[in-house]
Structure formats: C-alpha cells, structure tokens
Design a protein around this motif. Structure first.
Motif, mmCIF file in Angstrom:
data_model
loop_
_atom_site.group_PDB
_atom_site.id
_atom_site.type_symbol
_atom_site.label_atom_id
_atom_site.label_comp_id
_atom_site.label_asym_id
_atom_site.label_seq_id
_atom_site.Cartn_x
_atom_site.Cartn_y
_atom_site.Cartn_z
ATOM 1 N N MET A 34 0.852 -1.194 0.000
ATOM 2 C CA MET A 34 0.000 0.000 0.000
ATOM 3 C C MET A 34 0.884 1.238 0.000
ATOM 4 S SD MET A 34 -2.852 1.147 2.749
ATOM 5 C CE MET A 34 -3.727 2.690 2.549
ATOM 6 N N ALA A 35 1.178 1.778 -1.169
ATOM 7 C CA ALA A 35 2.147 2.861 -1.290
ATOM 8 C C ALA A 35 1.475 4.217 -1.160
ATOM 9 C CB ALA A 35 2.876 2.759 -2.621
ATOM 10 N N VAL A 36 0.959 4.522 0.030
ATOM 11 C CA VAL A 36 0.235 5.776 0.205
ATOM 12 C C VAL A 36 1.157 6.980 0.239
ATOM 13 C CG1 VAL A 36 -1.598 4.643 1.458
ATOM 14 C CG2 VAL A 36 0.297 5.606 2.729
ATOM 15 N N ARG A 37 2.480 6.763 0.345
ATOM 16 C CA ARG A 37 3.391 7.889 0.442
ATOM 17 C C ARG A 37 3.981 8.293 -0.908
ATOM 18 N NH1 ARG A 37 4.878 8.689 5.838
ATOM 19 N NH2 ARG A 37 4.156 7.047 7.225
ATOM 20 N N SER A 38 3.808 7.468 -1.917
ATOM 21 C CA SER A 38 4.444 7.769 -3.200
ATOM 22 C C SER A 38 3.876 9.061 -3.779
ATOM 23 C CB SER A 38 4.187 6.618 -4.187
ATOM 24 O OG SER A 38 2.811 6.426 -4.386
ATOM 25 N N ASP A 53 -7.928 6.777 0.898
ATOM 26 C CA ASP A 53 -9.253 6.158 0.802
ATOM 27 C C ASP A 53 -9.294 5.104 -0.300
ATOM 28 O OD1 ASP A 53 -10.231 7.678 2.868
ATOM 29 O OD2 ASP A 53 -11.503 8.969 1.625
ATOM 30 N N ARG A 54 -8.750 5.440 -1.456
ATOM 31 C CA ARG A 54 -8.796 4.495 -2.575
ATOM 32 C C ARG A 54 -7.975 3.251 -2.277
ATOM 33 N NH1 ARG A 54 -8.473 9.453 -5.253
ATOM 34 N NH2 ARG A 54 -6.220 9.276 -5.573
ATOM 35 N N GLU A 55 -6.813 3.422 -1.675
ATOM 36 C CA GLU A 55 -5.975 2.271 -1.331
ATOM 37 C C GLU A 55 -6.667 1.374 -0.306
ATOM 38 O OE1 GLU A 55 -3.114 1.291 -2.505
ATOM 39 O OE2 GLU A 55 -2.322 2.995 -3.617
ATOM 40 N N LEU A 56 -7.298 1.982 0.687
ATOM 41 C CA LEU A 56 -7.992 1.194 1.714
ATOM 42 C C LEU A 56 -9.203 0.474 1.127
ATOM 43 C CD1 LEU A 56 -7.865 3.703 4.713
ATOM 44 C CD2 LEU A 56 -6.607 1.545 4.511
ATOM 45 N N ALA A 57 -9.935 1.155 0.260
ATOM 46 C CA ALA A 57 -11.100 0.516 -0.364
ATOM 47 C C ALA A 57 -10.678 -0.675 -1.220
ATOM 48 C CB ALA A 57 -11.860 1.537 -1.209
ATOM 49 N N ALA A 58 -9.550 -0.537 -1.937
ATOM 50 C CA ALA A 58 -9.056 -1.651 -2.753
ATOM 51 C C ALA A 58 -8.620 -2.813 -1.875
ATOM 52 C CB ALA A 58 -7.893 -1.175 -3.627
ATOM 53 N N LEU A 59 -7.952 -2.513 -0.753
ATOM 54 C CA LEU A 59 -7.562 -3.566 0.189
ATOM 55 C C LEU A 59 -8.784 -4.292 0.721
ATOM 56 C CD1 LEU A 59 -5.609 -5.037 2.125
ATOM 57 C CD2 LEU A 59 -5.793 -3.043 3.649
ATOM 58 N N TRP A 60 -9.802 -3.545 1.098
ATOM 59 C CA TRP A 60 -11.035 -4.126 1.641
ATOM 60 C C TRP A 60 -11.715 -5.014 0.606
ATOM 61 C CZ3 TRP A 60 -13.204 -3.942 6.472
ATOM 62 C CH2 TRP A 60 -14.549 -4.294 6.595
ATOM 63 N N ALA A 61 -11.824 -4.538 -0.612
ATOM 64 C CA ALA A 61 -12.484 -5.316 -1.659
ATOM 65 C C ALA A 61 -11.757 -6.631 -1.908
ATOM 66 C CB ALA A 61 -12.560 -4.493 -2.948
ATOM 67 N N GLY A 62 -10.435 -6.624 -1.835
ATOM 68 C CA GLY A 62 -9.666 -7.844 -2.049
ATOM 69 C C GLY A 62 -9.880 -8.882 -0.965
ATOM 70 N N LEU A 91 -13.521 -11.632 15.241
ATOM 71 C CA LEU A 91 -13.063 -10.937 14.050
ATOM 72 C C LEU A 91 -11.541 -10.809 14.031
ATOM 73 C CD1 LEU A 91 -15.729 -8.089 13.802
ATOM 74 C CD2 LEU A 91 -15.324 -9.867 12.101
ATOM 75 N N GLY A 92 -10.873 -11.502 14.947
ATOM 76 C CA GLY A 92 -9.432 -11.356 15.065
ATOM 77 C C GLY A 92 -8.695 -11.692 13.797
ATOM 78 N N GLU A 93 -9.025 -12.827 13.172
ATOM 79 C CA GLU A 93 -8.313 -13.248 11.959
ATOM 80 C C GLU A 93 -8.564 -12.276 10.815
ATOM 81 O OE1 GLU A 93 -8.133 -16.998 8.806
ATOM 82 O OE2 GLU A 93 -9.186 -17.234 10.737
ATOM 83 N N PHE A 94 -9.830 -11.863 10.658
ATOM 84 C CA PHE A 94 -10.132 -10.923 9.581
ATOM 85 C C PHE A 94 -9.436 -9.580 9.825
ATOM 86 C CE2 PHE A 94 -12.688 -7.514 7.715
ATOM 87 C CZ PHE A 94 -12.694 -7.908 6.387
ATOM 88 N N ALA A 95 -9.427 -9.118 11.075
ATOM 89 C CA ALA A 95 -8.778 -7.849 11.398
ATOM 90 C C ALA A 95 -7.296 -7.894 11.045
ATOM 91 C CB ALA A 95 -8.960 -7.522 12.877
ATOM 92 N N GLU A 96 -6.634 -9.022 11.317
ATOM 93 C CA GLU A 96 -5.217 -9.126 10.985
ATOM 94 C C GLU A 96 -4.990 -9.045 9.480
ATOM 95 O OE1 GLU A 96 -3.655 -12.628 12.722
ATOM 96 O OE2 GLU A 96 -3.601 -11.802 14.764
ATOM 97 N N ARG A 97 -5.926 -9.553 8.707
ATOM 98 C CA ARG A 97 -5.806 -9.460 7.255
ATOM 99 C C ARG A 97 -5.954 -8.019 6.769
ATOM 100 N NH1 ARG A 97 -10.305 -13.196 5.150
ATOM 101 N NH2 ARG A 97 -9.438 -12.604 3.090
ATOM 102 N N VAL A 98 -6.632 -7.188 7.564
ATOM 103 C CA VAL A 98 -6.728 -5.761 7.245
ATOM 104 C C VAL A 98 -5.477 -5.025 7.696
ATOM 105 C CG1 VAL A 98 -8.030 -3.628 7.612
ATOM 106 C CG2 VAL A 98 -9.252 -5.811 7.418
ATOM 107 N N PRO A 114 -16.992 6.692 7.096
ATOM 108 C CA PRO A 114 -16.901 5.368 6.469
ATOM 109 C C PRO A 114 -15.895 5.348 5.326
ATOM 110 C CG PRO A 114 -18.912 6.497 5.784
ATOM 111 C CD PRO A 114 -18.281 7.358 6.830
ATOM 112 N N ILE A 115 -15.066 4.297 5.304
ATOM 113 C CA ILE A 115 -14.104 4.095 4.226
ATOM 114 C C ILE A 115 -14.563 2.981 3.297
ATOM 115 C CG2 ILE A 115 -11.730 3.447 3.675
ATOM 116 C CD1 ILE A 115 -11.949 6.176 4.929
ATOM 117 N N ALA A 116 -14.982 1.856 3.875
ATOM 118 C CA ALA A 116 -15.423 0.712 3.075
ATOM 119 C C ALA A 116 -16.361 -0.122 3.937
ATOM 120 C CB ALA A 116 -14.232 -0.125 2.616
ATOM 121 N N GLY A 117 -17.173 -0.932 3.279
ATOM 122 C CA GLY A 117 -18.093 -1.787 4.015
ATOM 123 C C GLY A 117 -19.457 -1.140 4.206
#
Length: 335
Positions: free
Chosen positions: A1-5, A25-34, A74-81, A121-124
């Motif tokens: 997630m290259a938010v600093r580039s 926001d766009r990077e987080l939404a893409a991560l969530w969708a994946g 939600l521990g496992e899912f949270a770690e994936r985020v 809200p960012i995603a979901g």
C-alpha cells in the motif's frame, strides 16, 4: 500500500491534504475489496485526522473495524486488514469495536468521545457507520453539560505540559495551547449545539495555516513530529514560501492566538448556555461591579448599562487595565 508515493513535495494546503485523503481512501477501499468481507454489519472506519481529511504526510492512520455485535471473532479478519498496512510502513493506530463498545468508550474517555465525532466510512457497511456516528453525536450533545469542566481541565493540563504555542520558540504544533488539538476541541464544543465559533472564518484560516506548517515540517524532516525545532524552522519557512524562521514563527504565533481566543470564548459561551439550561433562564443576569461603568458577567468584563464610553477618559485603556487586574477577558461586544 504505497500511500506515500508522490507525496514528498513540501508544498502544503487544503487541496494537497484532500488529495492525500483521497489517495489513502482508494488504497484502503481496494484492500477491503480484495478481502471479500461480508456486506452488512461490518465496516472500515476512519477517525482522527484522516477522518477530518486533514492528515499530514507523516501522520498516523487511525482506523476502526466497526461491527454490529453479531460477529464474536473478528481477530483473523482484522489481521488481514492490519498486516498489509503495517507492511507498507504506515503508522497505524487501530481498534476493533462493536457499536455498543463505541458507546461505552465514548462514555468513559473524553478524548475518544471527541475523536469519534468525526468517524467517516471508508469501506463496508456505510449505513452502520453513519448510524453509529449520529448515535455518538447525540450522546455527546446530551452529556455535554456534564463534560465542560472535564474539557476545561484537559485544556489546562495540556497547557501545563506543553505551554502556549504563541509564546513558544520550539512549540508543539499539535498539543500546545492554541495548537491543532485545540481546533478539534473547539469543533467538539460546536457539536454540542451550545455555542458557535466566534469569528469562524478567522479561526478556520488559522487552523489551515497551522496544518500547512505541520505539513511542511513533516515533509522537510520526513518524520511524524509536531514540534517545530529551531533547526528545522528555516527549511519549513522556505517550503511555505516565507522569508525566514522569524516570518514563520510570526505566522504560527498569530494563528495560535486566534485559535486560543476562539476556543476560550466558545467554552465560556457553552458554559453560559449550560447554566441557562439548568433552570437559570428566568433569573436576572448576575453582574459583579468591577469599577464604575464596568461589570463582570459570565466570566467576562463588560460595560454596564450606565456606562458612557464617549464621555469617559481613555475608556479602552481603563477597560483593558481592569481586565488585566481582575484576570477577566474583555467581552467581544465591549472590546
């Protein structure tokens, strides 16, 4: 997630902060969708500076995984985020909370209650986030009268620790009196519906200028620092198009003075409104004579009904001296 580039350019301003917020926001939404999460009852939420869309180049990213309470683990899912964010090098402050837990935290922790007023809200499940935010704002409004003393105490404690930004040579742009933290507190006071921001345009401009300085400081140091050290001041001044460190400190001082004045006046107005709501509405104004023509009313020095400033000698000087001797601010109308 290259938010600093592409964000190393030290130029600052609201448009740049808005662009940064949109990129994150766009990077987080893409991560969530994946991750293919459930569609209802679960959401990724921004709080803090990213929720307000005023984060700097090196600001922390404050996120909450919000759920409706029906999911126990939600521990496992949270770690994936969280793990992709950690791996990207982003400074992350994170939590997993149900709606009921948000209410409980807001009730117990003043800083958390203020921070969650801006949740975005960012995603979901955006509906879950918006309903939760409105619930928390309603709780904040209902309980605000009982929290004004706590707010005043927290302001005094921060001032004792970090000083007043307008007087500091190496001030903390966030925590010092008149800094960015005070802007957030001021906005929270306005959210009580008991007071509005005096001279709102000036306070907004001052807040934007401090954010500009914070952005320049992050860009030239590459660090998530809020203290404007002497060694960095000339570089930050150049990044903001100013002549030198003296010009920079002058702008910081003026912005901090404006914010401090706005916050003090808003807090006094909120306290006055709280007193009236406690059943004092029908009482006559409580006035304390300071000297001929000057009285104290709700913690401010005011002209009395009998005052005749046009016929008095140096009325402004007399009022200013009386305010200083009695540690009272001049009311804006009197000033």
């Amino acid at each position: 997630m290259a938010v600093r580039s592409g964000l190393a350019d030290p130029t600052a301003g609201p448009a740049r902060r808005e662009a940064l917020a949109g990129l994150v926001d766009r990077e987080l939404a893409a991560l969530w969708a994946g991750l293919q999460p459930v569609e209802e009852g679960l959401a990724l939420v921004a709080v803090g500076s990213h929720a307000r869309r005023d984060a700097g180049p090196a600001s922390d990213l404050d996120l909450v995984l919000l759920h409706d309470g029906r999911r126990q683990d939600l521990g496992e899912f949270a770690e994936r985020v969280w793990y992709p964010l950690w791996d990207s090098g982003v400074r992350l402050d994170h939590a997993v909370r149900s709606v009921d837990q948000c209410r409980a935290v807001a009730g117990d922790d003043l800083a958390a209650a203020i921070g969650m007023l801006d949740m975005r809200p960012i995603a979901g499940d955006a509906g879950l986030v918006l309903r939760t935010r409105e619930t928390l704002r309603e709780l904040w409004r209902r309980g605000a009268r009982n929290r004004l003393d706590d707010i005043a105490a927290s302001l005094a404690e921060r001032q004792a620790l970090h000083g007043e930004l307008m007087f500091e040579v190496e001030g903390d742009l966030k925590e010092a009196r008149g800094g960015l933290r005070d802007v957030v507190v001021l906005q929270a006071l306005v959210a009580t519906w008991m007071a509005d921001v005096p001279h709102g345009a000036a306070v907004t401009a001052a807040a934007h200028r401090l954010l500009d300085v914070r952005d320049g400081l992050h860009a030239v140091t590459g660090k998530a620092t809020e203290r404007l050290l002497l060694a960095d001041q000339d570089s930050v001044a150049v990044a903001l198009g100013l002549d030198d460190a003296d010009a920079l400190l002058a702008e910081v001082c003026e912005a901090a003075r404006t914010i401090s004045f706005g916050l003090d006046l808003t807090l006094r107005r909120a306290r006055g409104a709280a007193s009236r709501r406690r059943g004092l509405r029908r009482r006559r104004p409580q006035l304390r004579q300071i000297e001929p023509g000057l009285v104290e009313h709700e913690g401010e020095l005011c002209l009395s009904a009998q005052a005749r400033p046009a016929s008095a000698a140096a009325p402004a000087v007399r009022a200013a001296a009386a305010a200083a001797w009695n540690s009272l601010p001049l009311s804006p109308v009197t000033a």
